[in-house]
Design an enzyme around this catalytic site. Sequence first.
Site, PDB file in Angstrom:
ATOM      1  N   ILE A 119      21.996  23.284 -58.914  1.00 16.72           N
ATOM      2  CA  ILE A 119      21.758  24.273 -57.851  1.00 16.72           C
ATOM      3  C   ILE A 119      21.253  23.651 -56.564  1.00 16.72           C
ATOM      4  CG2 ILE A 119      21.458  26.400 -59.170  1.00 16.72           C
ATOM      5  CD1 ILE A 119      18.503  25.827 -59.366  1.00 16.72           C
ATOM      6  N   LYS A 148      14.071  19.823 -61.790  1.00 18.91           N
ATOM      7  CA  LYS A 148      14.296  18.841 -60.727  1.00 18.91           C
ATOM      8  C   LYS A 148      14.214  17.455 -61.343  1.00 18.91           C
ATOM      9  CE  LYS A 148      12.466  17.550 -56.175  1.00 18.91           C
ATOM     10  NZ  LYS A 148      11.642  18.048 -55.082  1.00 18.91           N
ATOM     11  N   CYS A 202      14.946  13.720 -52.772  1.00 18.26           N
ATOM     12  CA  CYS A 202      14.206  13.092 -53.871  1.00 18.26           C
ATOM     13  C   CYS A 202      14.804  13.383 -55.237  1.00 18.26           C
ATOM     14  CB  CYS A 202      12.764  13.593 -53.898  1.00 18.26           C
ATOM     15  SG  CYS A 202      12.015  13.668 -52.327  1.00 18.26           S
ATOM     16  N   ASP A 254       6.680  20.178 -44.648  1.00 15.64           N
ATOM     17  CA  ASP A 254       8.149  20.250 -44.572  1.00 15.64           C
ATOM     18  C   ASP A 254       8.626  21.683 -44.800  1.00 15.64           C
ATOM     19  OD1 ASP A 254      10.733  19.386 -44.193  1.00 15.64           O
ATOM     20  OD2 ASP A 254      10.981  18.624 -46.228  1.00 15.64           O
TER      21      ASP A 254
HETATM   22  N1  LIG Z   1      12.549  26.505 -58.597  1.00 16.49           N
HETATM   23  C1  LIG Z   1      13.768  26.546 -58.032  1.00 16.49           C
HETATM   24  N2  LIG Z   1      14.589  27.576 -58.282  1.00 16.49           N
HETATM   25  C2  LIG Z   1      15.812  27.633 -57.715  1.00 16.49           C
HETATM   26  N3  LIG Z   1      16.290  26.709 -56.862  1.00 16.49           N
HETATM   27  C3  LIG Z   1      15.504  25.658 -56.566  1.00 16.49           C
HETATM   28  C4  LIG Z   1      14.210  25.519 -57.132  1.00 16.49           C
HETATM   29  N4  LIG Z   1      13.654  24.387 -56.643  1.00 16.49           N
HETATM   30  C5  LIG Z   1      14.556  23.854 -55.820  1.00 16.49           C
HETATM   31  N5  LIG Z   1      15.675  24.601 -55.767  1.00 16.49           N
HETATM   32  C6  LIG Z   1      16.878  24.354 -54.945  1.00 16.49           C
HETATM   33  O1  LIG Z   1      17.118  22.960 -54.852  1.00 16.49           O
HETATM   34  C7  LIG Z   1      17.055  22.537 -53.489  1.00 16.49           C
HETATM   35  C8  LIG Z   1      16.432  21.159 -53.416  1.00 16.49           C
HETATM   36  O2  LIG Z   1      15.139  21.202 -53.983  1.00 16.49           O
HETATM   37  P1  LIG Z   1      13.917  20.406 -53.368  1.00 16.49           P
HETATM   38  O3  LIG Z   1      13.772  20.818 -51.938  1.00 16.49           O
HETATM   39  O4  LIG Z   1      12.733  20.584 -54.221  1.00 16.49           O
HETATM   40  O5  LIG Z   1      14.454  18.920 -53.486  1.00 16.49           O
HETATM   41  P2  LIG Z   1      14.143  17.692 -52.543  1.00 16.49           P
HETATM   42  O6  LIG Z   1      14.858  16.518 -53.097  1.00 16.49           O
HETATM   43  O7  LIG Z   1      12.663  17.554 -52.401  1.00 16.49           O
HETATM   44  O8  LIG Z   1      14.770  18.215 -51.193  1.00 16.49           O
HETATM   45  P3  LIG Z   1      14.509  17.780 -49.695  1.00 16.49           P
HETATM   46  O9  LIG Z   1      15.681  16.947 -49.323  1.00 16.49           O
HETATM   47  O10 LIG Z   1      14.477  19.104 -48.953  1.00 16.49           O
HETATM   48  O11 LIG Z   1      13.197  17.064 -49.633  1.00 16.49           O
HETATM   49  C9  LIG Z   1      16.257  23.628 -52.768  1.00 16.49           C
HETATM   50  O12 LIG Z   1      16.624  23.742 -51.420  1.00 16.49           O
HETATM   51  C10 LIG Z   1      16.616  24.877 -53.543  1.00 16.49           C
HETATM   52  O13 LIG Z   1      17.767  25.466 -53.034  1.00 16.49           O
END
Ligand SMILES: Nc1ncnc2c1ncn2[C@@H]1O[C@H](COP(=O)(O)OP(=O)(O)OP(=O)(O)O)[C@@H](O)[C@H]1O
Length: 442
Positions: A10, A33, A15, A125
């Site tokens: 999704i 994640k 990260c 962020d």
């Molecule tokens: N608990 C959740 N439920 C549903 N979708 C989620 C959830 N957590 C994250 N996502 C989806 O996954 C995407 C990426 O998650 P997240 O922002 O935590 O990752 P990241 O690697 O830290 O991203 P970024 O590049 O923004 O730092 C989010 O924009 C969201 O759409």
Amino acid sequence: MERYRVLEEIGDGTCGSVYKAINLETNETVAIKKMKRKFYVWEECMNLREVKSLCKLNHPNIVKLREIVRENHELFFIFEHMECNLYQIMRDRQGPIPEAEIRQFMSQILQGLAYMHGNGYFHRDLKPENLLVTKDVIKIADFGLAREVASQPPYTDYVSTRWYRAPEVLLQSRLYTPAIDMWAVGAILAELFTLCPLFPGESEMDQIYKICAVLGSPDYTTWPEGMNLSQSLNFRFSEIMPANLCELIPNASFEALDLIMQLCSWDPLRRPSAEQALQHPFFHVGTWVPCSIQTPFLPKSNSETRTKPKLELKLWDFGTESDDCFLGLTLAVKPSVPNIEVANSVHQNTREDMLFCSGFQDHSRQSVFWPLLSPDQSRNDVPVRSSLLSSSCMNSQVSLPSVGIPQSTGFTIPGLQRTSVLDSLSFGPMMVIPSSYQHGRV
Ligand SMILES: Nc1ncnc2c1ncn2[C@@H]1O[C@H](COP(=O)(O)OP(=O)(O)OP(=O)(O)O)[C@@H](O)[C@H]1O
């Protein structure tokens, strides 16, 4: 991880990749994640900001971390699952979002933020992609950049997606405060009305220009510290008059416009805190009643109770800071079964470590002031600018600078285009149309 069955991917962030999955024991839908980098020892996991902050924060408007699993040097965060993010809601929207709905979202975001700031963290962020929505509930997510307010400046690492980045961060202040989150909230509030980003800069320089084009250039009266910062960088603000916010955001009420202007004050000291913003007349319009919010320190209902670890080995206290002392984390280690479904690359004879966040224990709420204030100056002493009438609503002239701003010819991409609100007004060829409404925003 054999307890989870992955349904679909999704999200894919910097990260980690995020998957929708089912917990086969409880039938609960979760979001997993999977971090992109490897983690060879638990201490590395413990030092992640995401772990430190999320384990401490328990609020209905902050996404819940259910558990952390380390398996074969791979780290998995198991979150409650949310249906979509705010960016997707805006992207898929056919018409404007009614102000009452925006008010509901904002109220919840601010309550989550007030709680976070009150507990000594700032997010750094905030952007629509990091605000997750299920039905009419919105929660703050992605604590990868979260920082403790009490942590020692200078803050030199990368902060926030450019479009939501506060001017003091753009001007490389190393003393920024939770007020940078308030700036982002202002930009998001405006975007909820127009469905276009308010400041869609294409580079850091263009970002500053885009802000000037809306707010007008700052001066020593509006932002003394900013003028010092720009001087130290040998940067001169182009002289631009403020735009007419009523025209930029025609569907917003006067109260909404005023709140946007307060939140998007050049000077971080003039931005209201989350608590103060919740008191703004925008939230007292008509017959709206705030959503009932569960008090974070009250005992949770059964459905909210976290899974209990089966094997308790040791109480993990991962911080030395004084505010870590209320935190109890339980580390459990158990042998795992091969063939987990999240990671294709998981090997046999894997060892699975699970970390469960304990319930948030009662402790007195700290009241936090932005550290930039001197000890004898409280936030309440700082005049919060109610600026609409003085400038934005009265002056619709924007004089464009002749030098210093990167020029580009506008171009369009059909479909998911994310244009600026200013693009709907005629500002001539200097205005840059962002390439897309998709990510790739930095
Ligand atoms: N608990 C959740 N439920 C549903 N979708 C989620 C959830 N957590 C994250 N996502 C989806 O996954 C995407 C990426 O998650 P997240 O922002 O935590 O990752 P990241 O690697 O830290 O991203 P970024 O590049 O923004 O730092 C989010 O924009 C969201 O759409």
